[in-house]
Design a protein around this motif. Sequence first.
Motif, PDB file in Angstrom:
ATOM      1  N   ALA A  92       0.827  -1.221   0.000  1.00  0.00           N
ATOM      2  CA  ALA A  92       0.000   0.000   0.000  1.00  0.00           C
ATOM      3  C   ALA A  92       0.855   1.263   0.000  1.00  0.00           C
ATOM      4  N   GLY A  93       1.914   1.293   0.806  1.00  0.00           N
ATOM      5  CA  GLY A  93       2.765   2.489   0.852  1.00  0.00           C
ATOM      6  C   GLY A  93       3.442   2.753  -0.472  1.00  0.00           C
ATOM      7  N   ALA A  94       3.938   1.693  -1.107  1.00  0.00           N
ATOM      8  CA  ALA A  94       4.586   1.866  -2.410  1.00  0.00           C
ATOM      9  C   ALA A  94       3.586   2.332  -3.453  1.00  0.00           C
ATOM     10  N   ALA A  95       2.362   1.823  -3.387  1.00  0.00           N
ATOM     11  CA  ALA A  95       1.332   2.230  -4.353  1.00  0.00           C
ATOM     12  C   ALA A  95       1.012   3.714  -4.211  1.00  0.00           C
ATOM     13  N   ILE A  96       0.940   4.183  -2.980  1.00  0.00           N
ATOM     14  CA  ILE A  96       0.646   5.613  -2.751  1.00  0.00           C
ATOM     15  C   ILE A  96       1.776   6.470  -3.310  1.00  0.00           C
ATOM     16  N   GLU A  97       3.009   6.072  -3.040  1.00  0.00           N
ATOM     17  CA  GLU A  97       4.160   6.838  -3.529  1.00  0.00           C
ATOM     18  C   GLU A  97       4.226   6.856  -5.053  1.00  0.00           C
ATOM     19  N   LEU A  98       3.962   5.721  -5.680  1.00  0.00           N
ATOM     20  CA  LEU A  98       4.010   5.669  -7.143  1.00  0.00           C
ATOM     21  C   LEU A  98       2.886   6.495  -7.772  1.00  0.00           C
ATOM     22  N   THR A  99       1.717   6.459  -7.177  1.00  0.00           N
ATOM     23  CA  THR A  99       0.600   7.255  -7.707  1.00  0.00           C
ATOM     24  C   THR A  99       0.911   8.748  -7.587  1.00  0.00           C
ATOM     25  N   ALA A 100       1.440   9.157  -6.448  1.00  0.00           N
ATOM     26  CA  ALA A 100       1.796  10.571  -6.264  1.00  0.00           C
ATOM     27  C   ALA A 100       2.883  10.986  -7.256  1.00  0.00           C
TER      28      ALA A 100
END
Length: 140
Positions: A92-100
């Motif tokens: 989840a954390g990596a997904a948030i960072e990649l989306t941002a």
Amino acid sequence: MNEFEWRRQMRELRQPLAPPHELWNRIDAALDSATTAAKPVRRPWHWLPAIGIAAALVLAGWLGGRLQQQLQPTLAVASASQPWKPADPRLAGAAIELTAAQIELRQALQQAPNSTALQQLLANTERQQASLRQLEHQAG
């Protein structure tokens, strides 16, 4: 001159001395004429605080409008891409960072559409996101 004569002369100096003419009458007359002759003076700068506040409000409104115009494409891109939310909390954390990162890169590409470096970075983040999606799918 001895000390006794000096002390006698000093005692004589302690006596009150009258001025040659009365000053207070002239001072009172000058003060009375100054207060009666003084009229309230309208200064042209008494509106300056109100003008300053109005100018600050207009500037704040203009800046708010500009900021809103700049944020509208960002919001449209964010809502159009439907950010990926993996079920696995480790991803989840990596997904948030990649989306941002993708959103920021798309904004930068709007300002500099011919930048190959930005295009490569966006492609890399999309590949990384695809890799994470595969990991989530494999994990099950």
